[in-house]
Design a protein around this motif. Structure first.
Motif: not given
Lengths: 271, 313, 586
Positions: B194-217
């Protein structure tokens, strides 16, 4: 010009902590009139609207509606005509409860206020939907089934349910698409012509405000810098800030916009 | 930043003081029953009165509290009623045992949860599914049952690890590891998925941020986007998960130490709860809350360091 | 257009009924509900279905294996394991009920008050919740054992209090987010009282997540209760699952099978509660895209019809279609889109929401949201079809060749890093500059985009600057690696109109100075008129008209364009005020 005002705000001040967001603001609205309130983000235009509605604080000053002092009185404690101030908000997606049908949304204030028996209220829903040009079968649907423009029509119907004399419209069209925006604006004007309701029309867009207002007030950092007839304020403003605001908004015509841009840059260079 | 930490420290101290106070009045309000418990059913009224006087619990509750508090502030938590020695000594013997297990467990858990969570966040698919299934299983298997099954399998059937007992790391590190592997395993298996699931959620959340798309761009390297930007912003959520899990592990230690016959604070709690050794229980609650306060303060510090808004305030 | 017409009718059933039905339609949800129902029935009917008296001792059945009389064998005292298991369901469910009742009542009430009124009550409640969360539950329950006495139910009530923070935080956060919704303001304006608003509007929307929490807490309660009973804190007269485990533990070396049954009973029941919670959660999140992969038809080989004037054309989009998976098929948000961008040209793509303008831009960048796929067509950048490039080659184009300016300035800067670092990083990766070179260029760029104090901005974190400044920083970042094509997605929509004018001026100056091509995605015809050489008008995923800006505004060809332009409110006639004759109202 001799008509007695429906609403007067005298020297309103609002502070949040050390933040002075409204400074000695005074405006008045006559019956059946639209007063446009223009300003950029943080200018305090929404704060005035919330103070009038009784859902925002007032630090000092007076708000008088039809002879009654309603300063700082919460809507649930307003009686008689003072209860006839309603609102239409900006975001059509968050202004309707997703868990309630249109009919439930419209009926609730009528029945709760004791203005209508539940049966009569249901009959009135049909009439209200008709007024905002929504089909009668919209009553049993949920907000998620409607487009942004349709939701805003439901929100207008809700405001009309209590037969208001004044509606505070807080950026009611700025979240809508251009074509929808024009139609909702026309609906506002149409309702005003039919019912004689007055509007305080808050917007950041001078062109929108010009389209609907009789008089216009311009705000900057909590102060009203200019308040006058619509035509004068929106086409021949006196205050430099209003001039700047007017020239900053680009117009949909490349040739005229080039001229306007030059004028804006001249004004910026001068100030 | 210093203000922030000072505030958190003050909050922690107030928390510790209020919990100690509330606990004191609750547990010391039931001392009469305890005295009967200790003496047995055959005790006469005179015996009871004598023991009551001897333990000092015939005094008004407020006086007892003032007495306890003034000693506690000097590090003296009184004497145990049913065991030899002072509460401070007993805690000094048992607390390190429990902390060594819990610290080891939380470290293993943090590593596993981080690896599994990050893997699930980046390669959704079977590993993601596996963690989902494991977290349901982990949640529904009580850790004491799991502990029994581990004993049956590893100690009784395979006979590769000791079923009970504790070896201090000071005397033998390998012995210590062997003695705590099963207890720590029983402790963390339920929470790691369950801790792993929460870590997964936190990472996915961070990857969904707008600035991540800008960093890709902008053409920033994928490795930097992931490890530098996304993981960094997932840290606060992951640390909060660890803090919650740490408290859960402390709680679970009571049952686990009993199963594996480990002479730690958890086993001590069970023992003193059954006989009603109130000074020891008082000391246990106080010291556990103190440990939690310190751990949370440490996590606050890490979070503050990771967040420029707090760091610069 | 579709303002008055909505095809999406139907679905009139109240939300709650559909939630229950949807959970039961989910196989795991149905199985979990079935198991829970069975456990409840077993608990109620225990005296009828248990084959033996659970407390009757048969001395020769001590640790006995299963037989016809004792179907699961006997325990350490010679009692029937199966019958004890059946009766054990009773106190298990009762304990769970107590915990759920106490924690949900207290937690939801405190959460509603704290979330709705905020202020002091919220501070106090939050503080108490933090305190309760810092307590290791079993340790506290053990410490209070003597006070609470031998009945497990008092302990479970206290445990309910310890679990209150979960309900409190959940409710509080949900309420706090709902509180800022405008429909709450609207309800207040209608004159509704606070209690009516809380019960009618707030509670109704926070109910489904609470169902999930109830299910989870029931699971936790069963485990903790069994744990306490396992430690011998329960009433030894009552058959319990935890007590049976204790008995099994005591006889572990003699009859290890005895620990299986109560453990399985606990795990199965708890797993059902967890799976039920998951099913409810999945139902609530149903609208999210499924992870299924759909096949893409190979796109027809594009003819190189534009090869002749390709030297002048930097970007050529042909028959582009973009889709997102929607069930078993693709939902096309862009289709049959073709246009060229010349070197040094500013092309505006204008349209209403849902017209596909931003999706077209992201398709060119190769940064479609998860699931988004180019289904057909080609995107040729300097003659190369970028949709055919592998990941690394595509990524190499970003930043150095094609750059991007986003809509929301604040959310597009990483809050954890200084602005200087965020500017330097791409330059070091893409251009291979040294740290000192990158720093010098970053400072130069910050000055170039009109920031008054470049060094101060360089050393600032994103939260320390304003939205207008952040947009300048993002523009500096976009041009930092000398791109040939800049894609700006509504770059001024989030800004005030006076700031917008300045940003437009900056973009115009940079474009003429650097000679790059620009694609300007916007819904604002004024912005298009201000900046663009050519304009493409999009509607429902298609380009309806594309022309030079002057021509398009002066003589629009398509009805849709004419309609949009007629909706622009500009220099409308001013309304004359006439005082209403009657007393007003209707």
């Amino acid at each position: 010009m001799t008509t007695a005002p429906l609403l007067t705000c005298e020297n309103l001040n609002v502070s949040f902590g050390s933040h002075h967001v409204l400074k000695d603001a005074s405006i008045d609205i006559r019956p059946g009139e639209t007063v446009g309130l223009v300003g950029e983000s943080g200018s305090g235009k929404t704060t005035i609207g919330r103070a009038i509605l009784g859902i925002g604080p007032v630090t000092s000053g007076r708000i008088v509606f039809d002879g009654q002092d309603i300063t700082g009185v919460a809507p649930r404690n307003r009686t008689g005509d003072a209860a006839r101030i309603q609102a239409v908000f900006q975001d059509p997606y968050s202004s309707l409860n997703p868990a309630m049908t249109v009919e439930e949304t419209l009926i609730e204030p009528m029945v709760y206020r004791g203005l209508y028996a539940p049966v009569d209220a249901k009959a009135r829903v049909r009439d209200l939907l008709d007024q905002v040009a929504l089909p009668a079968d919209a009553a049993h649907r949920y907000p998620r089934e409607f487009s942004g423009g349709q939701r805003q029509r439901v929100a207008i119907a809700r405001a009309l349910a209590l037969s208001p004399r004044l509606v505070i419209c807080d950026e009611p069209v700025s979240a809508l698409d251009l074509s929808t925006q024009a139609r909702v604006m026309d609906l506002f004007i149409d309702i005003q012509n039919r019912t004689g309701v007055a509007y305080l029309f808050v917007s950041h867009d001078l062109a929108v405000v010009r389209h609907i207002s009789h008089r216009v007030a311009v705000m900057r950092s909590g102060e009203i810098v200019e308040f006058g007839n619509c035509d004068q304020v929106t086409s021949n403003p006196k205050h430099p800030y209003t001039q700047r605001l007017l020239l900053a908004a680009p117009v949909a015509d490349p040739a005229r916009q080039a001229l306007r841009r030059e004028a804006f840059e001249r004004l910026s260079a001068a100030s | 930043m210093l203000m922030f930490l000072a505030k958190r420290l003050a909050t922690g101290v107030i928390l510790l003081a209020s919990i100690a106070t509330i606990t004191f009045f609750l547990v010391f309000s039931g001392t009469q029953r305890v005295v009967v418990n200790i003496l047995g059913q055959s005790a006469t009224d005179a015996d009871i009165a004598a023991l009551t006087r001897k333990l000092g619990i015939d005094r008004p509750l407020l006086t007892q509290y003032a007495d306890w508090l003034s000693h506690a502030l000097r590090g003296d938590l009184g004497n145990a009623w049913t065991m030899d020695g002072s509460v401070t000594d007993i805690l000094g013997r048992t607390l390190p045992v429990t902390l060594s297990i819990v610290a080891f467990a939380i470290a293993v858990m943090a590593i596993l949860a981080a690896l599994l969570g990050i893997a699930a966040a980046t390669r959704s698919g079977w590993i993601d599914r596996l963690i989902q299934v494991l977290s349901v299983i982990g949640f529904s298997m009580p850790n004491f049952w799991l502990g029994l099954l581990l004993i049956i399998f590893f100690a009784l059937t395979l006979q590769v690890l000791p079923a009970t007992g504790f070896v201090s790391p000071a005397s033998s590190v390998t012995g210590w590891l062997a003695s705590i592997t099963l207890p720590a395993g029983a402790l963390i298996l339920s929470g790691v998925a369950s801790a792993a699931q929460q870590v997964r959620g936190a990472v996915l959340d961070a990857l969904r941020q707008d600035y991540v798309r800008t960093l890709w761009a902008r053409g920033v390297s994928p490795r930097s986007i992931f490890f530098r930007h996304a993981l960094r912003n997932a840290v606060p959520a992951a640390l909060t998960v660890l803090s919650v899990q740490f408290i859960a592990l402390l709680s679970g230690s009571a049952v686990i130490e009993r199963i594996f016959a480990i002479p730690g604070l958890g086993a001590l709690t069970v023992q003193s709860a059954v006989v009603g050794d109130i000074p020891v229980l008082m000391g246990i609650v106080t010291s556990m809350v103190a440990v939690v306060v310190v751990v949370n303060l440490f996590i606050d510090l890490l979070n503050a360091l990771a967040n420029p808004k707090v760091r610069l305030s | 257009m579709s303002d008055l017409v909505n095809n999406d009718t139907g679905r009139r059933a109240p939300a709650r009924q559909t939630l229950i039905r949807a959970v039961l339609r989910n196989p795991l949800g149905a199985a979990a509900s079935f198991v829970i129902l069975c456990v409840v029935l077993i608990a109620i009917l225990a005296p009828l279905i248990a084959p033996q008296d659970p407390t009757a001792v048969q001395i020769f059945k001590v640790n006995a294996p299963w037989d016809a009389e004792f179907l699961l064998g006997g325990d350490g005292s010679g009692r029937d394991i199966l019958s004890r298991l059946i009766f054990g369901a009773r106190n298990t469910l009762l304990g769970a009920l107590i915990v759920v009742g106490v924690s949900s009542t207290l937690g939801v009430a405190a959460g509603l008050i704290g979330g709705y009124y905020a202020g002091r009550a919220d501070t106090v409640f939050s503080w108490v919740a933090d305190g309760l969360m810092a307590l290791p539950a079993i340790i506290v329950l053990l410490a209070f054992h003597q006070v609470l006495g031998s009945s497990i139910y008092y302990s479970m009530a206290v445990f309910g209090i310890l679990l209150t923070p979960g309900f409190f935080r959940l409710t509080r956060n949900l309420v706090a987010s709902v509180r800022n919704e405008l429909y709450i303001d609207a309800a207040r304006v209608s004159g509704l009282s606070d209690s009516r608003i809380i019960f009618r509007h707030v509670l109704k929307t926070v109910r489904p997540p609470l169902v999930i929490q109830v299910s989870i807490v029931a699971g936790i309660a069963i485990i903790i209760q069994a744990g306490l009973e396992f430690l011998g804190l329960g009433d030894s007269q009552v058959p319990t699952w935890g007590g049976m485990l204790q008995d099994g533990f005591a006889n572990l070396y003699v009859a290890p099978e005895a620990v299986w049954w109560p453990g399985l009973a606990i795990s199965l029941t708890v797993a059902s509660f967890v799976l039920l919670a998951n099913a409810v959660r999945d139902t609530l999140q149903q609208n999210q895209p499924t992870g299924r992969k759909l096949a893409v038809d190979p796109s027809p080989v594009s003819q190189d019809g534009d090869a002749a004037d390709s030297a002048d054309i930097i970007l050529s989009v042909r028959d582009l279609a973009v889709g997102y998976p929607d069930g078993d098929r693709w939902r096309e948000v862009v289709r049959d889109v073709s246009f060229n961008v010349r070197r040094g040209e500013i092309l505006g793509i204008v349209g209403e929401s849902g017209s596909g303008k931003s999706q077209t831009a992201f398709a060119i960048l190769g940064l479609l949201a998860s699931g988004g796929t180019v289904l057909r067509g080609s995107i040729r950048f300097e003659g190369r079809d970028v949709t055919k490039l592998d990941f690394a080659a595509r990524h190499a184009l970003r930043g150095s060749q094609i750059a991007y300016v986003p809509q929301e300035p604040m959310s597009n800067l990483d809050p954890s890093f200084k602005i200087g670092f965020q500017l330097m990083e791409p330059m070091r990766t893409v251009l291979g500059l040294s740290k000192a070179q990158a720093r010098a260029r970053a400072l130069e760029l910050l000055g170039h985009v009109g920031l008054p104090n470049p060094l101060r901005t360089f050393n600032a974190y994103p939260h320390q600057i304003s939205g207008g400044m952040a947009q300048r920083v993002l523009i500096a970042g976009a041009i930092s690696c000398n791109p040939k094509l800049l894609i700006a997605d509504e770059p001024t929509t989030a800004l005030d109109v006076t700031v917008q004018a300045e940003i437009l001026k900056l973009l115009r100056n940079l474009q003429s100075e650097l000679g790059m091509s620009v694609i300007m995605v916007t819904h604002n015809f004024g912005v298009v008129a201000d900046l663009c050489d050519r304009v493409a008008v999009m509607q429902q995923g298609r380009i309806v008209e594309i022309n030079a800006a002057g021509t398009l505004f002066a003589t629009p060809e398509q009805d849709y364009t004419k309609m949009l332009l007629s909706c622009v409110l500009e220099d409308s006639p001013v309304r004359a005020y006439v005082a209403p004759t009657a007393g007003g109202g209707n």
